[in-house]
Design a protein around this motif. Structure first.
Motif, PDB file in Angstrom:
ATOM      1  N   TYR A 138      18.134  33.332 -55.434  1.00  0.00           N
ATOM      2  CA  TYR A 138      18.056  33.213 -53.976  1.00  0.00           C
ATOM      3  C   TYR A 138      17.130  32.056 -53.577  1.00  0.00           C
ATOM      4  O   TYR A 138      17.474  31.248 -52.712  1.00  0.00           O
ATOM      5  CB  TYR A 138      17.573  34.522 -53.362  1.00  0.00           C
ATOM      6  CG  TYR A 138      17.539  34.517 -51.855  1.00  0.00           C
ATOM      7  CD1 TYR A 138      18.704  34.608 -51.120  1.00  0.00           C
ATOM      8  CD2 TYR A 138      16.334  34.416 -51.167  1.00  0.00           C
ATOM      9  CE1 TYR A 138      18.689  34.600 -49.733  1.00  0.00           C
ATOM     10  CE2 TYR A 138      16.304  34.410 -49.782  1.00  0.00           C
ATOM     11  CZ  TYR A 138      17.479  34.501 -49.077  1.00  0.00           C
ATOM     12  OH  TYR A 138      17.451  34.486 -47.702  1.00  0.00           O
ATOM     13  N   ALA A 139      15.982  31.956 -54.223  1.00  0.00           N
ATOM     14  CA  ALA A 139      15.040  30.876 -53.912  1.00  0.00           C
ATOM     15  C   ALA A 139      15.652  29.509 -54.202  1.00  0.00           C
ATOM     16  O   ALA A 139      15.509  28.567 -53.417  1.00  0.00           O
ATOM     17  CB  ALA A 139      13.744  31.065 -54.702  1.00  0.00           C
ATOM     18  N   THR A 140      16.355  29.397 -55.313  1.00  0.00           N
ATOM     19  CA  THR A 140      16.997  28.134 -55.674  1.00  0.00           C
ATOM     20  C   THR A 140      18.048  27.738 -54.643  1.00  0.00           C
ATOM     21  O   THR A 140      18.090  26.596 -54.185  1.00  0.00           O
ATOM     22  CB  THR A 140      17.658  28.241 -57.062  1.00  0.00           C
ATOM     23  OG1 THR A 140      16.648  28.512 -58.034  1.00  0.00           O
ATOM     24  CG2 THR A 140      18.399  26.966 -57.430  1.00  0.00           C
ATOM     25  N   ASP A 175      23.856  29.540 -58.920  1.00  0.00           N
ATOM     26  CA  ASP A 175      23.077  28.518 -59.613  1.00  0.00           C
ATOM     27  C   ASP A 175      23.360  28.539 -61.115  1.00  0.00           C
ATOM     28  O   ASP A 175      22.764  27.787 -61.869  1.00  0.00           O
ATOM     29  CB  ASP A 175      21.586  28.659 -59.325  1.00  0.00           C
ATOM     30  CG  ASP A 175      21.030  30.030 -59.651  1.00  0.00           C
ATOM     31  OD1 ASP A 175      21.787  31.011 -59.691  1.00  0.00           O
ATOM     32  OD2 ASP A 175      19.802  30.125 -59.849  1.00  0.00           O
ATOM     33  N   TYR A 192      24.015  29.673 -48.322  1.00  0.00           N
ATOM     34  CA  TYR A 192      23.525  28.376 -48.763  1.00  0.00           C
ATOM     35  C   TYR A 192      24.643  27.375 -48.541  1.00  0.00           C
ATOM     36  O   TYR A 192      25.816  27.737 -48.474  1.00  0.00           O
ATOM     37  CB  TYR A 192      23.070  28.405 -50.228  1.00  0.00           C
ATOM     38  CG  TYR A 192      24.184  28.408 -51.246  1.00  0.00           C
ATOM     39  CD1 TYR A 192      24.574  27.231 -51.882  1.00  0.00           C
ATOM     40  CD2 TYR A 192      24.842  29.583 -51.587  1.00  0.00           C
ATOM     41  CE1 TYR A 192      25.596  27.235 -52.816  1.00  0.00           C
ATOM     42  CE2 TYR A 192      25.866  29.593 -52.523  1.00  0.00           C
ATOM     43  CZ  TYR A 192      26.230  28.416 -53.130  1.00  0.00           C
ATOM     44  OH  TYR A 192      27.239  28.429 -54.055  1.00  0.00           O
ATOM     45  N   THR A 211      15.003  34.675 -58.070  1.00  0.00           N
ATOM     46  CA  THR A 211      15.004  33.283 -58.529  1.00  0.00           C
ATOM     47  C   THR A 211      16.248  32.557 -58.027  1.00  0.00           C
ATOM     48  O   THR A 211      16.158  31.428 -57.524  1.00  0.00           O
ATOM     49  CB  THR A 211      14.934  33.235 -60.065  1.00  0.00           C
ATOM     50  OG1 THR A 211      13.734  33.893 -60.491  1.00  0.00           O
ATOM     51  CG2 THR A 211      14.934  31.807 -60.574  1.00  0.00           C
ATOM     52  N   SER A 223      16.111  39.229 -50.105  1.00  0.00           N
ATOM     53  CA  SER A 223      16.427  38.257 -49.053  1.00  0.00           C
ATOM     54  C   SER A 223      15.765  38.557 -47.712  1.00  0.00           C
ATOM     55  O   SER A 223      15.601  37.660 -46.892  1.00  0.00           O
ATOM     56  CB  SER A 223      17.941  38.194 -48.840  1.00  0.00           C
ATOM     57  OG  SER A 223      18.415  39.404 -48.262  1.00  0.00           O
ATOM     58  N   TYR A 228      22.479  22.767 -52.130  1.00  0.00           N
ATOM     59  CA  TYR A 228      22.634  22.881 -53.567  1.00  0.00           C
ATOM     60  C   TYR A 228      23.876  22.110 -53.973  1.00  0.00           C
ATOM     61  O   TYR A 228      24.970  22.422 -53.529  1.00  0.00           O
ATOM     62  CB  TYR A 228      22.754  24.362 -53.961  1.00  0.00           C
ATOM     63  CG  TYR A 228      22.666  24.587 -55.444  1.00  0.00           C
ATOM     64  CD1 TYR A 228      21.458  24.471 -56.101  1.00  0.00           C
ATOM     65  CD2 TYR A 228      23.795  24.891 -56.185  1.00  0.00           C
ATOM     66  CE1 TYR A 228      21.358  24.668 -57.463  1.00  0.00           C
ATOM     67  CE2 TYR A 228      23.713  25.086 -57.547  1.00  0.00           C
ATOM     68  CZ  TYR A 228      22.490  24.975 -58.183  1.00  0.00           C
ATOM     69  OH  TYR A 228      22.394  25.174 -59.532  1.00  0.00           O
ATOM     70  N   THR A 256      18.478  28.696 -51.533  1.00  0.00           N
ATOM     71  CA  THR A 256      18.069  28.538 -50.138  1.00  0.00           C
ATOM     72  C   THR A 256      17.013  27.456 -49.948  1.00  0.00           C
ATOM     73  O   THR A 256      16.531  27.255 -48.839  1.00  0.00           O
ATOM     74  CB  THR A 256      17.551  29.874 -49.561  1.00  0.00           C
ATOM     75  OG1 THR A 256      16.461  30.342 -50.353  1.00  0.00           O
ATOM     76  CG2 THR A 256      18.663  30.912 -49.520  1.00  0.00           C
ATOM     77  N   ALA A 257      16.704  26.720 -51.008  1.00  0.00           N
ATOM     78  CA  ALA A 257      15.693  25.671 -50.920  1.00  0.00           C
ATOM     79  C   ALA A 257      16.222  24.405 -50.237  1.00  0.00           C
ATOM     80  O   ALA A 257      15.451  23.519 -49.907  1.00  0.00           O
ATOM     81  CB  ALA A 257      15.163  25.334 -52.316  1.00  0.00           C
ATOM     82  N   GLY A 258      17.509  24.313 -50.041  1.00  0.00           N
ATOM     83  CA  GLY A 258      18.124  23.137 -49.437  1.00  0.00           C
ATOM     84  C   GLY A 258      19.574  23.096 -49.846  1.00  0.00           C
ATOM     85  O   GLY A 258      20.119  24.066 -50.350  1.00  0.00           O
TER      86      GLY A 258
END
Length: 142
Positions: free
Chosen positions: A125-127, A82, A52, A123, A35, A133, A129-131
């Motif tokens: 974390y990226a999912t 996720d 998130y 993976t 992170s 959820y 923090t992409a917007g």
């Protein structure tokens, strides 16, 4: 879920058994590397990194740690908001573990592939923090 402002180092120091404390120190290092953030203590004894936002079709919304875990006596509980299904290929290569809908339970980090664990964390974390959820863990990746 809320940040408590309590001292993360003191929380880790209080962890028992010793194996779980050692694993908590390793997980903090992995999550910090993934992170780029410092850990914070959240309600429920969860050590979290970043946050998130979620919003469900029902209108319920809130914030939670983007990466988080709880060092519990029976196992280290890593929260994969996720859903564990989103990581099934990596989990097959991880080593001994059990799962719940959105939780990964590890009893001894010496027995798992830390490179695979870091991949799972990155993976997730990226999912998250992409917007915003909008799924529940049980609806996450298949």
């Amino acid at each position: 879920m809320e940040r408590t402002g309590a001292d993360v180092a003191a929380r880790i120091e209080s962890v028992t058994p010793t194996l779980r404390k050692r694993d908590a120190e390793t997980i903090v290092e992995l999550m910090g590397r993934v992170s780029g953030l410092e850990p914070e203590l959240w309600s429920g004894g969860i050590i979290g990194f970043g946050e998130y936002s979620y919003r469900y079709e029902s209108g319920r919304e809130g914030c939670a740690p983007a990466l988080g875990f709880a060092p519990r006596k029976p196992a280290s509980t890593i929260y994969l908001s996720d859903g564990v299904g989103a990581h099934s290929d990596a989990l097959a290569r991880l080593g001994p573990h059990t799962t719940g809908v959105g939780c990964l339970y590890l009893k001894n980090l010496d027995d798992v592939d830390l490179t695979v664990l870091e991949q799972i964390l990155a993976t997730s974390y990226a999912t998250l923090t992409a917007g915003t959820y909008g799924q529940r863990a049980r609806e996450g990746g298949a």
